[in-house]
Design a protein around this motif. Structure first.
Motif, PDB file in Angstrom:
ATOM      1  N   MET A 109       0.789  -1.153  -0.016  1.00 17.04           N
ATOM      2  CA  MET A 109      -0.195   0.011   0.043  1.00 17.04           C
ATOM      3  C   MET A 109       0.990   1.313   0.045  1.00 17.04           C
ATOM      4  SD  MET A 109      -3.504   0.789   2.005  1.00 17.04           S
ATOM      5  CE  MET A 109      -2.882   1.551   3.638  1.00 17.04           C
ATOM      6  N   GLU A 110       0.368   2.249  -0.796  1.00  9.31           N
ATOM      7  CA  GLU A 110       1.227   3.414  -0.898  1.00  9.31           C
ATOM      8  C   GLU A 110       1.338   4.083   0.389  1.00  9.31           C
ATOM      9  OE1 GLU A 110       1.018   7.416  -3.797  1.00  9.31           O
ATOM     10  OE2 GLU A 110      -0.924   6.746  -2.547  1.00  9.31           O
ATOM     11  N   PRO A 111       2.571   4.397   0.889  1.00  2.89           N
ATOM     12  CA  PRO A 111       2.928   5.180   2.040  1.00  2.89           C
ATOM     13  C   PRO A 111       2.472   6.630   1.909  1.00  2.89           C
ATOM     14  CG  PRO A 111       4.939   4.584   1.128  1.00  2.89           C
ATOM     15  CD  PRO A 111       3.780   4.043   0.170  1.00  2.89           C
ATOM     16  N   PRO A 112       2.375   7.330   3.102  1.00  4.54           N
ATOM     17  CA  PRO A 112       2.026   8.558   2.863  1.00  4.54           C
ATOM     18  C   PRO A 112       3.171   9.517   2.424  1.00  4.54           C
ATOM     19  CG  PRO A 112       2.118   7.944   5.175  1.00  4.54           C
ATOM     20  CD  PRO A 112       2.204   6.798   4.515  1.00  4.54           C
ATOM     21  N   MET A 113       4.342   9.049   2.695  1.00  9.77           N
ATOM     22  CA  MET A 113       5.533  10.048   2.193  1.00  9.77           C
ATOM     23  C   MET A 113       6.274   9.494   0.736  1.00  9.77           C
ATOM     24  SD  MET A 113       7.232  10.525   5.811  1.00  9.77           S
ATOM     25  CE  MET A 113       8.854  11.092   5.040  1.00  9.77           C
ATOM     26  N   PRO A 114       6.618  10.178  -0.005  1.00  8.88           N
ATOM     27  CA  PRO A 114       7.160   9.723  -1.325  1.00  8.88           C
ATOM     28  C   PRO A 114       8.245   8.793  -1.083  1.00  8.88           C
ATOM     29  CG  PRO A 114       6.565  12.059  -1.480  1.00  8.88           C
ATOM     30  CD  PRO A 114       6.518  11.727   0.090  1.00  8.88           C
ATOM     31  N   ALA A 115       9.226   9.119  -0.271  1.00  4.00           N
ATOM     32  CA  ALA A 115      10.521   8.851   0.022  1.00  4.00           C
ATOM     33  C   ALA A 115      10.370   7.204   0.256  1.00  4.00           C
ATOM     34  CB  ALA A 115      11.326   9.314   0.972  1.00  4.00           C
ATOM     35  N   PRO A 116       9.513   6.758   1.213  1.00  5.71           N
ATOM     36  CA  PRO A 116       9.473   5.388   1.465  1.00  5.71           C
ATOM     37  C   PRO A 116       8.758   4.672   0.156  1.00  5.71           C
ATOM     38  CG  PRO A 116       8.727   6.433   3.407  1.00  5.71           C
ATOM     39  CD  PRO A 116       9.078   7.572   2.309  1.00  5.71           C
ATOM     40  N   ALA A 117       7.944   5.376  -0.416  1.00  7.63           N
ATOM     41  CA  ALA A 117       7.319   4.649  -1.726  1.00  7.63           C
ATOM     42  C   ALA A 117       8.586   4.305  -2.687  1.00  7.63           C
ATOM     43  CB  ALA A 117       6.392   5.548  -2.390  1.00  7.63           C
ATOM     44  N   LEU A 118       9.570   5.270  -2.915  1.00  9.61           N
ATOM     45  CA  LEU A 118      10.800   5.045  -3.560  1.00  9.61           C
ATOM     46  C   LEU A 118      11.517   3.974  -3.319  1.00  9.61           C
ATOM     47  CD1 LEU A 118      11.407   8.780  -4.743  1.00  9.61           C
ATOM     48  CD2 LEU A 118      10.242   6.982  -6.282  1.00  9.61           C
ATOM     49  N   ILE A 119      11.872   4.003  -2.193  1.00  8.58           N
ATOM     50  CA  ILE A 119      12.559   2.876  -1.202  1.00  8.58           C
ATOM     51  C   ILE A 119      12.141   1.693  -1.434  1.00  8.58           C
ATOM     52  CG2 ILE A 119      13.847   2.108   0.866  1.00  8.58           C
ATOM     53  CD1 ILE A 119      13.904   5.070   1.495  1.00  8.58           C
ATOM     54  N   MET A 120      10.799   1.486  -1.410  1.00  8.40           N
ATOM     55  CA  MET A 120      10.028   0.044  -1.440  1.00  8.40           C
ATOM     56  C   MET A 120      10.184  -0.372  -2.862  1.00  8.40           C
ATOM     57  SD  MET A 120       7.270   0.851   1.550  1.00  8.40           S
ATOM     58  CE  MET A 120       6.058  -0.492   1.244  1.00  8.40           C
ATOM     59  N   THR A 121      10.164   0.593  -3.628  1.00 11.02           N
ATOM     60  CA  THR A 121       9.970   0.114  -5.119  1.00 11.02           C
ATOM     61  C   THR A 121      11.170  -0.408  -5.651  1.00 11.02           C
ATOM     62  OG1 THR A 121       8.011   1.669  -5.797  1.00 11.02           O
ATOM     63  CG2 THR A 121       9.574   1.157  -7.469  1.00 11.02           C
ATOM     64  N   GLU A 122      12.252   0.247  -4.950  1.00  7.96           N
ATOM     65  CA  GLU A 122      13.571  -0.159  -5.443  1.00  7.96           C
ATOM     66  C   GLU A 122      13.644  -1.627  -4.950  1.00  7.96           C
ATOM     67  OE1 GLU A 122      16.413   2.678  -3.878  1.00  7.96           O
ATOM     68  OE2 GLU A 122      15.821   4.134  -5.427  1.00  7.96           O
ATOM     69  N   TRP A 123      13.474  -1.923  -3.631  1.00  8.67           N
ATOM     70  CA  TRP A 123      13.550  -3.080  -2.966  1.00  8.67           C
ATOM     71  C   TRP A 123      12.818  -4.105  -3.643  1.00  8.67           C
ATOM     72  CZ3 TRP A 123      11.801  -1.964   2.652  1.00  8.67           C
ATOM     73  CH2 TRP A 123      12.675  -1.146   3.404  1.00  8.67           C
ATOM     74  N   VAL A 124      11.671  -4.040  -4.317  1.00  9.24           N
ATOM     75  CA  VAL A 124      10.971  -4.827  -5.087  1.00  9.24           C
ATOM     76  C   VAL A 124      11.522  -5.189  -6.524  1.00  9.24           C
ATOM     77  CG1 VAL A 124       8.770  -5.441  -6.021  1.00  9.24           C
ATOM     78  CG2 VAL A 124       8.665  -4.460  -3.800  1.00  9.24           C
ATOM     79  N   ASN A 125      12.042  -4.167  -7.013  1.00  9.24           N
ATOM     80  CA  ASN A 125      12.675  -4.201  -8.233  1.00  9.24           C
ATOM     81  C   ASN A 125      13.909  -5.051  -8.159  1.00  9.24           C
ATOM     82  OD1 ASN A 125      10.709  -2.938  -9.904  1.00  9.24           O
ATOM     83  ND2 ASN A 125      11.769  -0.672  -9.536  1.00  9.24           N
ATOM     84  N   ALA A 126      14.542  -4.844  -6.927  1.00  9.69           N
ATOM     85  CA  ALA A 126      15.828  -5.705  -6.718  1.00  9.69           C
ATOM     86  C   ALA A 126      15.608  -7.301  -6.794  1.00  9.69           C
ATOM     87  CB  ALA A 126      16.581  -5.316  -5.655  1.00  9.69           C
ATOM     88  N   LEU A 127      14.211  -7.491  -6.670  1.00 14.23           N
ATOM     89  CA  LEU A 127      13.894  -9.003  -6.628  1.00 14.23           C
ATOM     90  C   LEU A 127      14.126  -9.556  -8.107  1.00 14.23           C
ATOM     91  CD1 LEU A 127      10.858  -8.970  -4.465  1.00 14.23           C
ATOM     92  CD2 LEU A 127      13.146  -9.627  -3.951  1.00 14.23           C
ATOM     93  N   ARG A 128      14.160  -8.974  -9.208  1.00 16.45           N
ATOM     94  CA  ARG A 128      14.195  -9.222 -10.503  1.00 16.45           C
ATOM     95  C   ARG A 128      15.860  -9.359 -10.723  1.00 16.45           C
ATOM     96  NH1 ARG A 128       9.782  -6.182 -11.572  1.00 16.45           N
ATOM     97  NH2 ARG A 128       8.157  -7.419 -12.747  1.00 16.45           N
ATOM     98  N   ASP A 129      16.429 -10.316 -10.491  1.00 19.04           N
ATOM     99  CA  ASP A 129      17.920 -10.589 -10.694  1.00 19.04           C
ATOM    100  C   ASP A 129      18.144 -11.184 -11.900  1.00 19.04           C
ATOM    101  OD1 ASP A 129      16.974 -12.973  -9.819  1.00 19.04           O
ATOM    102  OD2 ASP A 129      18.559 -13.341  -8.270  1.00 19.04           O
ATOM    103  N   ARG A 130      17.402 -11.564 -12.754  1.00 15.13           N
ATOM    104  CA  ARG A 130      17.594 -12.155 -14.226  1.00 15.13           C
ATOM    105  C   ARG A 130      16.951 -11.491 -15.106  1.00 15.13           C
ATOM    106  NH1 ARG A 130      16.437 -18.472 -13.064  1.00 15.13           N
ATOM    107  NH2 ARG A 130      18.539 -18.993 -11.501  1.00 15.13           N
TER     108      ARG A 130
END
Length: 134
Positions: A109-130
């Motif tokens: 769920m979208e957090p109320p601040m933009p910075a955590p949303a960007l960080i969480m998106t980066e974490w999820v994108n890092a799961l694509r390692d191939r």
């Protein structure tokens, strides 16, 4: 990541990761990766794991959607600011992982601040390692 609305109310970020896009073979491996990422972030604190599939499966009348093999949440908190009591209503955060035969669906769920949303998106994108079709 795609932004959607769950039940026309809750802003959700979601992506699907095909099995050929990650070397993770199951939900537990995805959770372990996310835990390692969270534990290295100085602004985040790991809280725990919740096995939603197991919980729902053991409930009388519990229903699990067709094709779902596993479903877990990793729970954590960003502790950058505590300006007032209302912020407690939107904490902690979690990322959900739902496993199917051919893919993982990862969302939060979208957090109320933009910075955590960007960080969480980066974490999820890092799961694509191939790379696809590599």
């Amino acid at each position: 990541m795609q932004e959607t609305r769950f039940n026309d109310t809750y802003p959700v970020y979601e992506t699907e990761i095909a099995r050929h896009e990650t070397s993770a073979t199951n939900t537990e491996e995805i959770m372990a990766r996310l835990k390692r990422i969270i534990e290295t972030d100085p602004t985040a604190a790991f809280i725990g794991l919740f096995d939603h599939y197991q919980h729902t499966a053991q409930l009388p009348g519990g229903e699990i959607g067709e094709g779902i093999r596993a479903a877990q949440n990793i729970v954590f908190c960003f502790g950058m600011k505590l300006p007032n009591p209302q912020v407690m209503a939107v904490r902690p955060r979690s990322i959900g992982v739902t496993e199917y035969d051919d893919r993982f669906v990862v969302n939060f769920m979208e957090p109320p601040m933009p910075a955590p949303a960007l960080i969480m998106t980066e974490w999820v994108n890092a799961l694509r390692d191939r790379l696809p079709f590599a």
